[in-house]
Scaffold this motif. Structure first.
Motif, PDB file in Angstrom:
ATOM      1  N   LYS A 206       0.845  -1.199   0.000  1.00 17.29           N
ATOM      2  CA  LYS A 206       0.000   0.000   0.000  1.00 17.29           C
ATOM      3  C   LYS A 206       0.877   1.244   0.000  1.00 17.29           C
ATOM      4  CE  LYS A 206      -0.831   0.029   5.012  1.00 17.29           C
ATOM      5  NZ  LYS A 206      -1.883  -0.006   6.042  1.00 17.29           N
ATOM      6  N   GLU A 251      -8.125   5.901   3.226  1.00 19.09           N
ATOM      7  CA  GLU A 251      -8.693   4.555   3.336  1.00 19.09           C
ATOM      8  C   GLU A 251      -9.927   4.486   4.260  1.00 19.09           C
ATOM      9  OE1 GLU A 251      -6.005   0.632   3.554  1.00 19.09           O
ATOM     10  OE2 GLU A 251      -6.430   1.470   5.522  1.00 19.09           O
ATOM     11  N   GLN A 299     -10.612  -6.871   0.857  1.00 16.72           N
ATOM     12  CA  GLN A 299     -10.265  -5.879   1.885  1.00 16.72           C
ATOM     13  C   GLN A 299     -11.528  -5.240   2.466  1.00 16.72           C
ATOM     14  OE1 GLN A 299      -6.768  -4.972   2.977  1.00 16.72           O
ATOM     15  NE2 GLN A 299      -8.203  -4.559   4.624  1.00 16.72           N
ATOM     16  N   ARG A 302     -12.763  -7.704   4.860  1.00 15.57           N
ATOM     17  CA  ARG A 302     -11.945  -7.787   6.084  1.00 15.57           C
ATOM     18  C   ARG A 302     -12.281  -6.644   7.044  1.00 15.57           C
ATOM     19  NH1 ARG A 302      -5.777  -7.917   4.501  1.00 15.57           N
ATOM     20  NH2 ARG A 302      -5.546  -8.178   6.757  1.00 15.57           N
ATOM     21  N   TYR A 313      -9.274  -6.493  15.405  1.00 11.84           N
ATOM     22  CA  TYR A 313      -8.083  -6.791  14.596  1.00 11.84           C
ATOM     23  C   TYR A 313      -7.326  -5.504  14.240  1.00 11.84           C
ATOM     24  CZ  TYR A 313      -5.206  -8.884  10.886  1.00 11.84           C
ATOM     25  OH  TYR A 313      -4.155  -9.296  10.113  1.00 11.84           O
TER      26      TYR A 313
END
Ligand code: GN1
Ligand code: MG
Length: 341
Positions: A206, A251, A299, A302, A313
């Protein structure tokens, strides 16, 4: 004091300054400066990286190989502590230190297509130099990290166990993930046919994991964060780089409009193939678009899984941050889907 003991285990007695950095989602990172230089000190999250020794073994083996091949970019090598070990264990914690690369800067979103292409070329160059490694010599530092079938199962389990409130708040995103599960089918079919060659991959390319020159933000100096070096398909690296670099928003920015950049996408493909077009197999070259779509989809899943699980997480710094991250990935994916038709 505890931090003193950890720093001195690597640097001996030194007068140092310490500054915490909050950009990573998993490990805790500190920048250390002393009279001799700058270092990055990290507490490895051992709930996730259950075998930190594997990280070190992979890093050292890749570093050695790159040195032998005269790789002309910075090579990451962890420092040894006073005991001659790369990891300092303190109570239940595991720490390691690496040198900081001077005269560099990094970014959270790409500035323009030229910068995206330069980073993609840097990844391409890394792969061109690691392409002949025997992946059987490497272990996964997180077992099953790129097993997308498992990711789907984990999402479904999270959905079963989630609180009614979180399920209600995330209902649109849950629906998107469920309605688009077919995304995974093609990828899983390729994996199950053993069609994708196993290569050494970075697994986290990334944008914040590239260093650009301090004096020239268009020059990619180094690919950093070698924690997830592992055997896998190179398509994961392409997909994850696209996931990050084509995203014109941060993000965790859930707002709509102008998220995906097709211009950056084309630039990334060009840069990625610069050193690899004659090295990759047809199945890899033919599935770049599939990789981009699938990695973004996974993603999104996730982040959503972690939201449903109660944010256990990824580090979060505010409520709903994981849900916002999932929303951002969904918007990005919708942009890419619109572009690919
Ligand atoms: C995590 O910890 P960091 O920021 O380097 C994650 C990646 C995700 C990324 C999303 C071990 O990376 O897989 O793509 O966040 N790392 C792990 O920003 O799960
Ligand atoms: Mg990482």
């Amino acid at each position: 004091m505890k931090m003193n003991e950890i720093v001195s285990s690597f640097l001996g007695d030194s007068n140092y300054q310490i500054e915490e950095n909050f950009s990573g989602h998993i490990n805790n990172t500190f920048f250390i400066t002393d009279e001799k230089g700058h270092y990055v000190l990290q507490k490895i999250n051992t709930a996730i990286f259950t075998e930190p020794e594997v990280i070190i073994e992979n890093m050292l083996a890749v570093a050695k190989h790159l040195e032998e091949k005269n790789y002309d970019k910075p090579i990451i090598k962890p420092l040894k502590n006073k005991e001659g070990q790369y990891l300092t264990y303190h109570n239940d914690e595991c720490w390691r230190m690496i040198p900081f690369f001077e005269e560099s800067q990094n970014f959270m979103t790409a500035l323009n297509a030229e910068q995206a292409e330069a980073a993609a070329e840097c990844l391409s160059d890394f792969h061109a130099h690691t392409y002949d490694l025997d992946v059987n010599d490497f272990q996964e530092p997180i077992v099953g990290f790129i097993n997308f079938k498992n990711r789907l199962t984990t999402f479904q389990e999270a959905l079963e166990n989630a609180s009614p409130e979180r399920k209600e708040t995330a209902k649109e995103e849950i629906k998107f993930v469920q309605d688009n599960q077919s995304f995974l089918d093609e990828w899983i079919a390729l994996v199950e046919e053993n069609a994708l060659p196993a290569r050494m991959i970075h697994a986290d390319p990334k944008i914040s994991n590239y260093l650009f020159k301090e004096e020239d933000e268009m020059q990619a100096l180094a690919l950093i964060d070698w924690d997830t070096l592992m055997p896998g398909t190179i398509l994961y690296d392409f997909g994850d780089m696209v996931r990050s670099f084509t995203n014109q928003k941060e993000e965790d920015d859930p707002t709509l409009g102008n998220v995906f950049s097709s211009e950056y996408y084309e630039a990334l493909k060009k840069g990625f193939l610069a050193n690899l077009s004659d090295k990759l197999e047809a199945v890899e070259l033919e599935n770049l678009d599939l990789a981009a779509k699938t990695v973004i989809y996974v993603q999104a899943m996730r982040f959503l899984t972690d939201y449903l699980n109660g944010d256990v997480y990824y580090k979060t710094h505010r409520p709903n941050q994981n849900l916002d991250r999932a929303r951002n990935q969904i918007h990005l994916l919708q942009g890419l889907m619109g572009f690919l038709g």
